[in-house]
Scaffold this motif. Structure first.
Motif, mmCIF file in Angstrom:
data_model
loop_
_atom_site.group_PDB
_atom_site.id
_atom_site.type_symbol
_atom_site.label_atom_id
_atom_site.label_comp_id
_atom_site.label_asym_id
_atom_site.label_seq_id
_atom_site.Cartn_x
_atom_site.Cartn_y
_atom_site.Cartn_z
ATOM 1 N N THR A 8 36.610 36.966 42.548
ATOM 2 C CA THR A 8 37.567 38.174 42.167
ATOM 3 C C THR A 8 37.100 39.422 42.931
ATOM 4 O O THR A 8 38.155 39.976 43.419
ATOM 5 N N ASN A 9 35.882 39.503 43.494
ATOM 6 C CA ASN A 9 35.870 40.780 44.300
ATOM 7 C C ASN A 9 36.504 40.427 45.690
ATOM 8 O O ASN A 9 37.207 41.448 46.156
ATOM 9 N N GLN A 10 36.742 39.484 46.127
ATOM 10 C CA GLN A 10 37.517 39.036 47.441
ATOM 11 C C GLN A 10 38.957 39.426 47.085
ATOM 12 O O GLN A 10 39.613 39.911 48.095
ATOM 13 N N VAL A 11 39.412 38.883 46.162
ATOM 14 C CA VAL A 11 40.881 39.086 45.633
ATOM 15 C C VAL A 11 41.167 40.645 45.444
ATOM 16 O O VAL A 11 42.159 40.891 46.061
ATOM 17 N N ASP A 12 40.294 41.227 44.936
ATOM 18 C CA ASP A 12 40.494 42.846 44.899
ATOM 19 C C ASP A 12 40.469 43.342 46.238
ATOM 20 O O ASP A 12 41.345 44.306 46.448
ATOM 21 N N LEU A 13 39.674 42.991 47.173
ATOM 22 C CA LEU A 13 39.518 43.650 48.442
ATOM 23 C C LEU A 13 40.867 43.197 49.211
ATOM 24 O O LEU A 13 41.389 43.860 49.983
ATOM 25 N N LEU A 14 41.253 41.922 49.146
ATOM 26 C CA LEU A 14 42.481 41.499 49.859
ATOM 27 C C LEU A 14 43.829 42.189 49.285
ATOM 28 O O LEU A 14 44.456 42.856 50.048
ATOM 29 N N ARG A 15 43.812 42.702 48.212
ATOM 30 C CA ARG A 15 44.931 43.464 47.424
ATOM 31 C C ARG A 15 44.869 44.931 48.136
ATOM 32 O O ARG A 15 45.851 45.381 48.433
ATOM 33 N N LEU A 56 48.168 39.131 50.933
ATOM 34 C CA LEU A 56 48.868 38.628 49.482
ATOM 35 C C LEU A 56 49.084 37.155 49.344
ATOM 36 O O LEU A 56 49.188 36.686 48.458
ATOM 37 N N ALA A 57 49.352 36.486 50.589
ATOM 38 C CA ALA A 57 49.357 35.048 50.494
ATOM 39 C C ALA A 57 47.961 34.461 50.127
ATOM 40 O O ALA A 57 48.203 33.729 49.441
ATOM 41 N N ARG A 58 46.960 34.929 50.621
ATOM 42 C CA ARG A 58 45.678 34.626 50.232
ATOM 43 C C ARG A 58 45.452 34.791 49.008
ATOM 44 O O ARG A 58 44.584 33.841 48.209
ATOM 45 N N CYS A 59 45.798 35.858 48.523
ATOM 46 C CA CYS A 59 45.605 36.284 46.930
ATOM 47 C C CYS A 59 46.181 35.116 46.254
ATOM 48 O O CYS A 59 45.650 34.735 45.052
ATOM 49 N N ALA A 60 47.329 34.542 46.454
ATOM 50 C CA ALA A 60 47.956 33.805 45.876
ATOM 51 C C ALA A 60 47.503 32.415 45.787
ATOM 52 O O ALA A 60 47.557 31.400 44.907
#
Length: 242
Positions: free
Chosen positions: A1-8, A36-40
């Motif tokens: 979750t932290n990684q996704v938040d950082l990517l966003r 954003l592609a990585r988040c997806a």
């Protein structure tokens, strides 16, 4: 979750910097799309897909952005997310850059092959678009799909016709056409008014009746429709007086 938040957040920063630093705008846009592609991939989200597609299509006319992100990022997105964002995709069928429009065409066709039940009706609706480019692109896709899947195409058209017949009654359709004709008259668009009135008279033709409700409609309004047709035929040169 932290990684996704950082990517966003990293995507937001890059997207914000792009219009401020023109010299490095391409790098910022590419960073934002890649993030954003990585988040997806990590945590699929409709919101991320919407932002990703907005960024991509806004800058897709730049060849370096298109080459680096179209196939690696957009094509790798899960079909489920692409289907959710299908309105954004379909609008881009008329993208002014041919490579981008062709790219969207291929994505839509690939989705249709497997997920036609979710996308076919949207394509049919788009064929009636007032945007001539989108309308042509949608018709092209529909023709290709018809050639590849003739049975599915025929069934889809039949289902759509039946749904429309059940959802929109002829009295409702008649009322809408009368309103349209009146609006055309107010704006002195007499040729459009006449075409609308002629379309109304066609509802009295026996071959147009496809169900008992249509037959009842013709019994109730048949005489009025005949009178309207007679008026139009008697004064074909002056739609204003008609």
């Amino acid at each position: 979750t932290n990684q996704v938040d950082l990517l966003r957040k990293w995507s937001d920063v890059n997207a914000s910097l792009a219009p401020l630093d023109k010299d490095n705008a391409i790098l910022y846009v590419t960073n934002a799309i890649n993030s954003l592609a990585r988040c997806a991939q990590l945590q699929p989200s409709f919101q991320d897909i919407v932002l990703l597609l907005n960024l991509f299509f806004e800058h897709a006319d730049i060849s370096s952005v298109f080459i680096s992100t179209a196939h690696m990022c957009i094509e790798s997105l899960p079909p489920k997310l692409l289907l959710q964002a299908s309105p954004q995709l379909l609008v881009q069928l008329s993208h002014p850059t041919k490579d981008v429009a062709d790219f969207v065409h291929n994505i839509v066709m690939n989705l249709l092959d497997v997920h036609f039940h979710e996308l076919l009706f949207s394509i049919i609706v788009l064929t009636k678009s007032k945007n001539s480019g989108r309308s042509r692109a949608a018709n092209t896709i529909l023709e290709e799909f018809k050639m590849k899947h003739p049975v599915v195409y025929d069934e889809g058209i039949l289902i759509r016709k039946c749904m429309l017949r059940a959802a929109i009654t002829w009295p409702e359709m008649l009322l809408n056409q009368i309103i349209d004709a009146f609006e055309h008259f107010k704006h002195e668009q007499f040729s459009k008014m006449r075409k609308t009135l002629e379309a109304i008279t066609e509802m009295g033709m026996k071959e147009r009746a496809k169900c008992p409700m249509h037959v009842e409609f013709q019994k109730e309004y048949g005489e009025n429709l005949k009178k309207l047709k007679s008026i139009l035929e008697s004064d074909s040169t002056s739609p204003c007086q008609s």
